[in-house]
Design a protein around this motif. Structure first.
Motif, PDB file in Angstrom:
ATOM      1  N   ASP A 173      -0.414  -7.616  -3.336  1.00 49.40           N
ATOM      2  CA  ASP A 173      -0.347  -8.407  -2.111  1.00 49.40           C
ATOM      3  C   ASP A 173      -0.699  -7.557  -0.896  1.00 49.40           C
ATOM      4  O   ASP A 173      -0.411  -6.355  -0.863  1.00 49.40           O
ATOM      5  CB  ASP A 173       1.061  -8.991  -1.931  1.00 49.40           C
ATOM      6  CG  ASP A 173       1.458  -9.879  -3.095  1.00 49.40           C
ATOM      7  OD1 ASP A 173       0.790 -10.899  -3.304  1.00 49.40           O
ATOM      8  OD2 ASP A 173       2.443  -9.551  -3.789  1.00 49.40           O
ATOM      9  N   ASP A 176       2.497  -7.788   4.773  1.00 47.26           N
ATOM     10  CA  ASP A 176       3.049  -8.942   5.485  1.00 47.26           C
ATOM     11  C   ASP A 176       3.714  -8.554   6.791  1.00 47.26           C
ATOM     12  O   ASP A 176       3.798  -9.365   7.714  1.00 47.26           O
ATOM     13  CB  ASP A 176       4.077  -9.678   4.616  1.00 47.26           C
ATOM     14  CG  ASP A 176       3.458 -10.228   3.343  1.00 47.26           C
ATOM     15  OD1 ASP A 176       2.311 -10.701   3.407  1.00 47.26           O
ATOM     16  OD2 ASP A 176       4.124 -10.176   2.286  1.00 47.26           O
ATOM     17  N   GLY A 201       4.281  -8.554   0.090  1.00 46.92           N
ATOM     18  CA  GLY A 201       4.627  -9.538  -0.927  1.00 46.92           C
ATOM     19  C   GLY A 201       5.969  -9.239  -1.555  1.00 46.92           C
ATOM     20  O   GLY A 201       7.016  -9.302  -0.895  1.00 46.92           O
ATOM     21  N   LYS A 202       5.965  -8.876  -2.831  1.00 47.85           N
ATOM     22  CA  LYS A 202       7.209  -8.546  -3.529  1.00 47.85           C
ATOM     23  C   LYS A 202       7.485  -7.055  -3.564  1.00 47.85           C
ATOM     24  O   LYS A 202       8.412  -6.608  -4.254  1.00 47.85           O
ATOM     25  CB  LYS A 202       7.147  -9.092  -4.961  1.00 47.85           C
ATOM     26  CG  LYS A 202       5.934  -8.631  -5.758  1.00 47.85           C
ATOM     27  CD  LYS A 202       5.839  -9.383  -7.066  1.00 47.85           C
ATOM     28  CE  LYS A 202       4.556  -8.976  -7.823  1.00 47.85           C
ATOM     29  NZ  LYS A 202       4.403  -9.738  -9.082  1.00 47.85           N
ATOM     30  N   SER A 227       8.349 -13.084  -3.970  1.00 47.36           N
ATOM     31  CA  SER A 227       7.999 -12.586  -2.642  1.00 47.36           C
ATOM     32  C   SER A 227       9.261 -12.340  -1.842  1.00 47.36           C
ATOM     33  O   SER A 227      10.249 -13.081  -1.978  1.00 47.36           O
ATOM     34  CB  SER A 227       7.103 -13.591  -1.914  1.00 47.36           C
ATOM     35  OG  SER A 227       6.740 -13.108  -0.631  1.00 47.36           O
TER      36      SER A 227
END
Length: 363
Positions: A173, A176, A201-202, A227
């Motif tokens: 990902d 963020d 993301g996660k 996530s």
């Protein structure tokens, strides 16, 4: 509706909520001095409220300073900052229209509305995902931005020029959010140590400041199955909290591990070259061919003019956009401008390979 509550009594500060937003409120943020609070909504509008003292300088009263529909697509994030030249309070907003809008709050008023200072294009093909202010480094102050193509940009706060492009952590990902982690460590003097926590993301990734940006500078850990929801870093810098599936989870941040993990830039580049030996050999061939464009050469030079960068990238299968081309050239030309006051006109093979790896598409 936007409610402002007293932090101790959890009672509304004003008589009622603010009802100016015509769309659902997506984000609310305060400036460091608690003089302003800003919100963004799904109507692509930014609203700013200002605190004024009332009743013998005791009670605060909040009132609307102004609203502005500043983007043509949805707003991604808003953030307060400080003008590096005038020290005035600024509000930054980035949106999916690939632009960044900066408001001068000191020059704004209820009668004149929010005063837009500048609006700049920050992307050409990607959507921005997050923005933050890096702690001051040497003579420059940077904004750090992430996008959905796994790239991280450093923008000079004074000129809004893109000065660096880096790869984000090597996870599935993109970034963020960014969180500045500042903590005091025993035995290291009275100054805090600065780190950057990246939410991807996660995954969570930690790196030491000043920002290096190469893949080996991050320590990553998967902390969620799908996530991460909201993430908050404690004021002491040693803990962070995430909200996942209605569960509040606490993590400890061990900065000693990242300090032991720090790798010098030259060593990191050597590892990157060894992991991509065939690609580096191909780039070296084009590096030599660029010098033979006007005929045979007796000796191979260690550097080539920066104008040859785009041609070599295209030969390698990477066709940069006009914006990417300008960012690449500016990154090389002004790499030593702050420290030495000179513009770099030549680039070596190793520098070109590093530039190529940072700018080429993630996939």
């Amino acid at each position: 509706n936007l409610y402002l509550l007293d932090a101790k009594r959890f009672q509304p500060i004003n008589n009622g909520p603010f009802t100016f937003s015509k769309g659902s409120i997506k984000q609310v943020t305060f400036d460091k001095a608690d003089r302003y609070v800003a919100s963004s909504d799904l109507d692509r509008c930014v609203s700013v409220y200002k605190a004024t003292l009332k009743d013998d300088m005791v009670r605060e009263e909040w009132s609307l300073l102004g609203r502005y529909r500043c983007h043509t697509r949805s707003i991604v994030q808003i953030m307060f900052g400080v003008d590096p030249e005038t020290e005035t309070c600024l509000l930054y907003s980035i949106g999916n229209d690939m632009t960044m809008v900066v408001f001068d709050l000191e020059a704004s008023s209820f009668t004149t509305g929010l005063r837009m200072k500048t609006k700049v294009d920050i992307e050409q093909l990607c959507n921005p995902t997050c923005i933050a202010v890096l702690p001051r480094s040497l003579e420059e102050e940077f904004l750090i931005l992430g996008n959905d193509e796994h790239k991280i940009r450093l923008l000079n706060m004074a000129t809004n020029m893109c000065r660096r492009v880096y790869m984000s952590p090597l996870v599935d990902d993109p970034v963020d959010n960014f969180f500045h982690v500042s903590c005091y460590i025993s035995g290291r003097g009275s100054q805090p140590s600065d780190y950057l926590l990246l939410q991807c993301g996660k995954h969570l990734a930690l790196t030491k400041l000043p920002f290096k940006g190469h893949p080996l500078s991050y320590l990553t850990k998967q902390v969620a199955a799908v996530s991460i929801g909201n993430l908050v870093v404690a004021n002491d810098g040693f803990h962070c909290f995430t909200l996942q599936n209605d569960s509040l989870i606490q993590y400890s941040i061990d900065v000693n591990v990242i300090d032991d993990h720090v790798i010098e830039d030259d060593e990191a580049l050597d590892i990157l070259i060894s992991e991509n030996a065939e690609l580096y050999e191909e780039l070296t061939d084009y590096f030599i061919l660029a010098q033979m464009e006007d005929g045979e050469v007796e000796t191979v030079a260690k550097t080539i003019p920066v104008d040859e960068i785009v041609k070599i990238c295209q030969a390698m299968g990477f066709y940069p956009s006009d914006r990417d081309r300008d960012d690449m050239l500016n990154e090389v030309k002004y790499s030593n401008f702050v420290n030495e006051g000179s513009i770099q006109t030549e680039i070596s093979t190793r520098e070109l390979f590093k530039l190529f790896m940072n700018h080429r598409p993630h996939r």
